[in-house]
Scaffold this motif. Structure first.
Motif, PDB file in Angstrom:
ATOM      1  N   MET A   1      41.151  51.397   8.016  1.00 34.49           N
ATOM      2  CA  MET A   1      40.707  52.729   8.387  1.00 34.49           C
ATOM      3  C   MET A   1      41.137  53.763   7.352  1.00 34.49           C
ATOM      4  N   GLN A   2      41.927  53.349   6.385  1.00 35.34           N
ATOM      5  CA  GLN A   2      42.395  54.287   5.376  1.00 35.34           C
ATOM      6  C   GLN A   2      41.239  54.898   4.581  1.00 35.34           C
ATOM      7  N   ALA A   3      40.214  54.111   4.304  1.00 33.41           N
ATOM      8  CA  ALA A   3      39.082  54.597   3.526  1.00 33.41           C
ATOM      9  C   ALA A   3      38.356  55.734   4.230  1.00 33.41           C
ATOM     10  N   SER A   4      38.437  55.787   5.553  1.00 28.90           N
ATOM     11  CA  SER A   4      37.737  56.831   6.303  1.00 28.90           C
ATOM     12  C   SER A   4      38.674  57.920   6.811  1.00 28.90           C
ATOM     13  N   SER A   5      39.877  57.991   6.303  1.00 26.64           N
ATOM     14  CA  SER A   5      40.865  58.936   6.841  1.00 26.64           C
ATOM     15  C   SER A   5      40.453  60.402   6.683  1.00 26.64           C
ATOM     16  N   ALA A   6      39.617  60.717   5.725  1.00 27.02           N
ATOM     17  CA  ALA A   6      39.165  62.097   5.548  1.00 27.02           C
ATOM     18  C   ALA A   6      37.909  62.403   6.369  1.00 27.02           C
ATOM     19  N   MET A   7      37.359  61.394   7.024  1.00 22.59           N
ATOM     20  CA  MET A   7      36.137  61.562   7.811  1.00 22.59           C
ATOM     21  C   MET A   7      36.471  62.019   9.224  1.00 22.59           C
ATOM     22  N   LEU A   8      35.449  62.224  10.035  1.00 23.44           N
ATOM     23  CA  LEU A   8      35.626  62.787  11.369  1.00 23.44           C
ATOM     24  C   LEU A   8      36.561  61.962  12.248  1.00 23.44           C
ATOM     25  N   GLN A   9      36.374  60.671  12.313  1.00 24.63           N
ATOM     26  CA  GLN A   9      37.162  59.762  13.150  1.00 24.63           C
ATOM     27  C   GLN A   9      37.215  60.227  14.610  1.00 24.63           C
ATOM     28  N   LYS A  10      36.060  60.545  15.164  1.00 18.41           N
ATOM     29  CA  LYS A  10      35.944  60.952  16.571  1.00 18.41           C
ATOM     30  C   LYS A  10      35.780  59.698  17.422  1.00 18.41           C
ATOM     31  N   GLN A  11      36.733  59.426  18.295  1.00 21.39           N
ATOM     32  CA  GLN A  11      36.708  58.234  19.141  1.00 21.39           C
ATOM     33  C   GLN A  11      35.887  58.493  20.401  1.00 21.39           C
ATOM     34  N   LEU A  12      34.848  57.709  20.587  1.00 22.62           N
ATOM     35  CA  LEU A  12      34.032  57.739  21.801  1.00 22.62           C
ATOM     36  C   LEU A  12      33.944  56.311  22.315  1.00 22.62           C
ATOM     37  N   TYR A  13      33.215  56.140  23.425  1.00 21.30           N
ATOM     38  CA  TYR A  13      33.068  54.814  24.022  1.00 21.30           C
ATOM     39  C   TYR A  13      31.608  54.579  24.372  1.00 21.30           C
ATOM     40  N   ALA A  14      31.083  53.442  23.902  1.00 22.94           N
ATOM     41  CA  ALA A  14      29.697  53.069  24.144  1.00 22.94           C
ATOM     42  C   ALA A  14      29.646  52.102  25.321  1.00 22.94           C
ATOM     43  N   ILE A  15      28.864  52.473  26.320  1.00 26.01           N
ATOM     44  CA  ILE A  15      28.664  51.623  27.501  1.00 26.01           C
ATOM     45  C   ILE A  15      27.276  51.018  27.378  1.00 26.01           C
ATOM     46  N   PHE A  16      27.216  49.713  27.138  1.00 29.38           N
ATOM     47  CA  PHE A  16      25.946  48.992  27.059  1.00 29.38           C
ATOM     48  C   PHE A  16      25.647  48.452  28.451  1.00 29.38           C
ATOM     49  N   THR A  17      24.507  48.819  28.991  1.00 30.35           N
ATOM     50  CA  THR A  17      24.183  48.463  30.363  1.00 30.35           C
ATOM     51  C   THR A  17      22.878  47.656  30.404  1.00 30.35           C
ATOM     52  N   THR A  18      22.908  46.521  31.097  1.00 29.29           N
ATOM     53  CA  THR A  18      21.755  45.622  31.158  1.00 29.29           C
ATOM     54  C   THR A  18      21.471  45.237  32.608  1.00 29.29           C
ATOM     55  N   PRO A  19      20.207  44.966  32.925  1.00 30.29           N
ATOM     56  CA  PRO A  19      19.882  44.560  34.290  1.00 30.29           C
ATOM     57  C   PRO A  19      20.635  43.289  34.695  1.00 30.29           C
ATOM     58  N   ALA A  20      21.095  43.259  35.926  1.00 32.36           N
ATOM     59  CA  ALA A  20      21.796  42.085  36.449  1.00 32.36           C
ATOM     60  C   ALA A  20      20.806  41.017  36.912  1.00 32.36           C
ATOM     61  N   GLY A  21      19.550  41.394  37.049  1.00 34.21           N
ATOM     62  CA  GLY A  21      18.506  40.480  37.510  1.00 34.21           C
ATOM     63  C   GLY A  21      17.156  41.147  37.326  1.00 34.21           C
ATOM     64  N   ALA A  22      16.411  41.219  38.390  1.00 23.33           N
ATOM     65  CA  ALA A  22      15.071  41.811  38.358  1.00 23.33           C
ATOM     66  C   ALA A  22      15.144  43.318  38.106  1.00 23.33           C
ATOM     67  N   ILE A  23      14.054  43.869  37.635  1.00 27.58           N
ATOM     68  CA  ILE A  23      13.994  45.295  37.314  1.00 27.58           C
ATOM     69  C   ILE A  23      13.902  46.174  38.565  1.00 27.58           C
ATOM     70  N   GLU A  24      13.441  45.646  39.672  1.00 23.35           N
ATOM     71  CA  GLU A  24      13.251  46.450  40.885  1.00 23.35           C
ATOM     72  C   GLU A  24      14.520  47.158  41.355  1.00 23.35           C
ATOM     73  N   PRO A  25      15.686  46.495  41.401  1.00 17.00           N
ATOM     74  CA  PRO A  25      16.905  47.219  41.793  1.00 17.00           C
ATOM     75  C   PRO A  25      17.267  48.338  40.814  1.00 17.00           C
ATOM     76  N   VAL A  26      16.971  48.141  39.543  1.00 17.40           N
ATOM     77  CA  VAL A  26      17.224  49.188  38.554  1.00 17.40           C
ATOM     78  C   VAL A  26      16.369  50.401  38.882  1.00 17.40           C
ATOM     79  N   LEU A  27      15.087  50.181  39.115  1.00 19.55           N
ATOM     80  CA  LEU A  27      14.176  51.285  39.438  1.00 19.55           C
ATOM     81  C   LEU A  27      14.563  51.954  40.752  1.00 19.55           C
ATOM     82  N   ALA A  28      15.024  51.178  41.721  1.00 16.66           N
ATOM     83  CA  ALA A  28      15.410  51.728  43.029  1.00 16.66           C
ATOM     84  C   ALA A  28      16.626  52.642  42.923  1.00 16.66           C
TER      85      ALA A  28
END
Length: 119
Positions: A1-28
């Motif tokens: 991370m030393q190479a980017s020490s002068a950069m923003l280095q803003k820590q966020l969190y990405a939540i990847f969300t996928t259907p557990a099965g059929a699309i109908e419960p997602v739409l509901a």
């Protein structure tokens, strides 16, 4: 991370969300899910969110990406667990820490028409 020490280095969190099965419960659960997303936005927790299109850019199969501001991966997981999509079992999720180093955000504000655009 030393190479980017002068950069923003803003820590966020990405939540990847996928259907557990059929699309109908997602739409509901969509209306309640979107209301939850708006509440996170109003609280200043939500950085960005939206659907993930298929590789041909023509269809949506229920996948999404939610990027949140949180103090830790554990806090981001707790946020994801509150999402009605995940509480109902319509979708599963994974959380990955994401550090922003590079990029740009441009906003155009036209005062005469009181309109704006994200460029």
């Amino acid at each position: 991370m030393q190479a980017s020490s002068a950069m923003l280095q803003k820590q966020l969190y990405a939540i990847f969300t996928t259907p557990a099965g059929a699309i109908e419960p997602v739409l509901a659960n969509m209306e309640e899910h979107l209301a939850f997303q708006v509440s996170l936005e109003r609280e200043g927790v939500l950085y960005a969110a939206g659907p993930m299109w298929s590789d041909d850019e023509k269809t949506w199969e229920g996948e999404g990406l939610v990027v949140v501001r949180a103090g830790s991966r554990g806090e981001a997981i707790a946020i994801a667990e509150r999402d009605p999509m995940h509480r109902s079992g319509a979708r599963r999720f994974t959380v990955r820490p994401w550090m922003i180093n590079e990029g740009t955000l441009s906003i155009r504000l036209d005062m005469s028409s009181q309109t704006f655009a994200i460029l």
